[in-house]
Each structure stands twice: as C-alpha cells, then as structure tokens.
Design an enzyme around this catalytic site. Structure first.
Site, PDB file in Angstrom:
ATOM      1  N   LYS A   1     -13.331  -1.083   6.661  1.00 46.95           N
ATOM      2  CA  LYS A   1     -13.925  -1.893   5.602  1.00 46.95           C
ATOM      3  C   LYS A   1     -14.911  -2.909   6.168  1.00 46.95           C
ATOM      4  CE  LYS A   1     -10.318   0.052   3.876  1.00 46.95           C
ATOM      5  NZ  LYS A   1      -9.620   0.631   2.787  1.00 46.95           N
TER       6      LYS A   1
ATOM      7  N   ALA B   1      -6.347  -4.893   7.517  1.00 44.51           N
ATOM      8  CA  ALA B   1      -7.336  -3.874   7.147  1.00 44.51           C
ATOM      9  C   ALA B   1      -8.586  -4.482   6.521  1.00 44.51           C
ATOM     10  CB  ALA B   1      -6.710  -2.871   6.180  1.00 44.51           C
TER      11      ALA B   1
ATOM     12  N   TRP C   1       0.867  -1.182   0.000  1.00 38.57           N
ATOM     13  CA  TRP C   1       0.000   0.000   0.000  1.00 38.57           C
ATOM     14  C   TRP C   1       0.906   1.236   0.000  1.00 38.57           C
ATOM     15  CZ3 TRP C   1      -2.053   2.798   4.713  1.00 38.57           C
ATOM     16  CH2 TRP C   1      -3.111   3.654   4.384  1.00 38.57           C
TER      17      TRP C   1
END
Ligand code: LMR
Length: 392
Positions: A242, A209, A126
C-alpha cells in the site's frame, strides 16, 4: 486423488472484485478491496517507483538469485523505516512475498518454536488472519476490539480479554490503521496494552500493512516502536503493497526481534522457512523499495506522494462525515472522520449492505467495511444519500 477435494470457501473481500467487475452499471461504486485509488479510480504507480524502475533497468546486469532472506540492504532499509536505528543486533529479518507472506512465515515460526502457543486476534480482524491460522492448525483466541455502538474501541472488553493471555501466546496487533474497522488505540491505550501483555509474558505480533496511511509515516510506526523497545521478543510483519503502491510485486518483510545472542539462530530459521515455502523471495519490488529508501531525492518524492495519498483519504473522510450529517440529520457517522487508514466499518447490517449493492451498485465488504479511497468528490454525496435511504 483430486476428486477428494472439496470447494474452498470464497474470500469475501476478493469475491467482491469479481462481482464489481461483472456489474454492467455505469454508476457503480467500488469500496471493496483495500487498494488505493485516485479521484479517477486509478491505482497509480508512484512517481518514485517509476523513477526507480527506470534506473534499475539501466543498471541491472543480472537476475541471478539473491540470498534466501532477500537482499540484506532491503531488510536493513525496512528495519530502519519501521523501527528507526539501534536494532541491528536484535533484528532478524527476511523478505517475503507481500505482507501476507510475512504473516504466514511469522505464524510458521511461532508454530515451530512453540506448537502449543495460541495466536490472539482482534474481533474483528482481517479475515485472512484466522483463515491462515486455521489452515496451519494452530490454536487461536479472540479479544474484543470494536464497540459496534460507538464504532470506536471497546477498550474495557479488549483489556478484559487480553488478561486471559497465557505466557508464550502471540497477540496479533494492527500497528496502525486497523483493518477492517478504522478504529485505533491512542498512545495511552497502547501503553496499557503493552503493560498488560508484558505482565502476561505474551509475544506481540505486529501487522503493519498501512504505515503512512493513518497519521503519517513516523506516527504510524510509533506503537510498533514502543512495543519493540519494551519486549525482548517481537514479530513484525510489514507490507510495501500500500505505502509504495506495488501490490502485485509482492513485497514485504518479516522482522523477528530477539536477543543478540539468539539472532543468528532466529535468522537461520527464517531463511529455512523461506527455503521450505518458496526458496527465494521476490526481488523486483524489494529492490525498488531499497533504491527509494536509500536515495534522498527518491525518498523525499515518495514521502511527498504518500502524504498526498494520506491527505486525500483524510479529506474524503471529512467530506463523507459532513455529507452524512446533512443526509441523516444526525452526528452518528462522525466516527468516519476520526477513524484512520483506508477503512471504516460503518455498522450496517449484511442485509443493508446487500441493498446498497443490488439497488445502488455500491460495493462494500459484507461487514460494512468501506475503502475510503474508493470514493471521490462526486461519489461521496451519492454514497451518503444511499446510506441515509437504506439505514436512516
Ligand atoms: C484488504 O483487506 O482489502 C487488503 O488487504 C487486500 C486483501 O488481500 O484482502
């Protein structure tokens, strides 16, 4: 003073949001930022979150400060969801503004404890990982991760590079649903990575995540649990953005596993870091998550909806792989069905990504990462046809 400032490089993921918004074309397809969308393109507030918000409005009588570490009940619920039982005496934890806040605090903790430690990142990772590390002036190293030909894991390269980790270095690992590739280690590979890191004296740093977006809520925590059980010290940065769909509430947690006799000191340092950076962490999202995780009915409904979200992405993966088989008359995009999580890196060139955007109104990150959830039954064939045209 401010005249000395130079423009900052644009974030390549966030830039896409604006470009896509500014595009007047009706048929544009947004596969950019990692936000779950349903078939209508909406990022819905999950049912359990709505119910918890309603209940909270009724019972909440104050908005005075929480503790510096956030509410202990939130931290305990998150430790439980991620690691299961048995970590109360080893887990120091603080609530943070989202998963990014947890990553930032973890990096600052590493820097405070061991300024010379390097942080190892998968290549690719990321983009905000290297960006924050650079900003903090920390040492950084990379390990190979992705095989551009197979779009799977370059496991040999990964093991060869991680053999160079020095004792006390931190190794950032995506606990599940690797961002940006979608390619993930299997259980056997995770075990080998753990053996290697243990033999090097490395500190695993798990970024979690997307728990619940890959193989299931429990399954997606398996690698993190295995690492937690094996290593004396582990850092875990987890996001609720999320899996609870509460992106803008900024809800995350940083867990630092240590020995029981050091836990109080580590906890004190985590609270100190919160105080230096933003004092008290945001509470609203954390409180909703706690209510959901502590209430059997809300939790069951949340898990059911999360499972619908996961299944929807799996269906879209399979549909896109099938459509690309037809459109290209080849099996070279079958990897999309094997990848897990929100993302897959397609392996297109930047120039091809640009053509998809300019000629077809299809938006993806320049490294050809797509957000699977940006698709629906209508747009899957459109994307497949465009990829076949542009990349063959
Ligand atoms: C992404 O990778 O698209 C998400 O994590 C959103 C972000 O902040 O980059």
């Amino acid at each position: 003073m401010l005249e000395t400032l130079k423009p900052q490089p644009a974030d390549k993921i966030l830039t896409l949001i604006q470009m896509q918004k500014d595009d007047p074309r009706d048929g544009k397809i947004d596969l950019g930022v990692g936000v779950y969308k349903d078939a209508t393109g909406l990022t819905p507030v999950m049912r359990a979150v709505k119910a918890a918000e309603k209940r909270l409005w009724e019972v909440e009588v104050t908005k005075t400060y929480t503790g510096l570490a956030g509410e202990p009940a939130f931290n305990a619920a998150m430790v439980g969801m991620i690691l299961g039982d048995g970590y109360a005496d080893r887990a120091a934890s603080v609530a943070t503004p989202g998963g990014t806040g947890a990553i930032r605090q973890a990096l600052e903790l590493i820097r405070m404890a061991s300024p010379q430690a390097r942080v190892w990142l998968s290549n690719p990772t990321w983009p905000n990982h290297p960006s924050i590390i650079k900003y903090l002036g920390m040492g950084m190293a990379e390990y190979r991760y992705f095989d551009a030909d197979t779009r799977g894991i370059d496991f040999e390269g990964l093991m060869a590079d991680l053999a160079g980790v020095a004792a006390g270095d931190a190794v950032l690992l995506h606990g599940c649903c690797h961002n940006p590739t979608g390619a993930n280690l299997d259980a056997g590979q995770w075990a080998q990575v753990a053996d290697l890191l243990a033999s090097r004296g490395a500190i695993p740093f798990m970024d979690l995540a997307y728990q619940g977006f890959g193989d299931g809520l429990e399954e997606d925590a398996a690698a993190t649990r295995m690492i937690a059980a094996r290593f004396p010290e582990v850092l875990i940065a987890a996001s609720c953005s999320k899996n609870f769909g509460i992106y803008r509430e900024r809800t995350g947690v940083l867990i630092a596993l240590t020995s029981p006799d050091r836990k109080a000191t580590v906890q004190g340092n985590l609270a100190f870091l919160n105080r230096q950076n933003y004092s008290f962490p945001p509470d609203h999202g954390a409180r909703l998550v706690t209510m959901i995780l502590e209430d059997d009915a809300l939790r069951a409904d949340w898990q059911a909806e999360l499972e619908e979200v996961r299944q929807n992405m799996l269906t879209l993966r399979q549909a896109l792989a099938d459509e690309l088989r037809r459109a290209t008359n080849s099996d070279r995009y079958d990897f999309i069905a094997h990848h897990r999580g929100m993302f897959s890196r397609l392996g297109l060139t930047e120039a091809q990504v640009e053509v998809l955007r300019v000629d077809h109104g299809i938006y993806m990150v320049s490294d050809s990462r797509i957000n699977i959830a940006g698709l629906n039954a209508r747009t899957v064939p459109i994307l497949a046809a465009a990829i076949a045209k542009v990349a063959g």
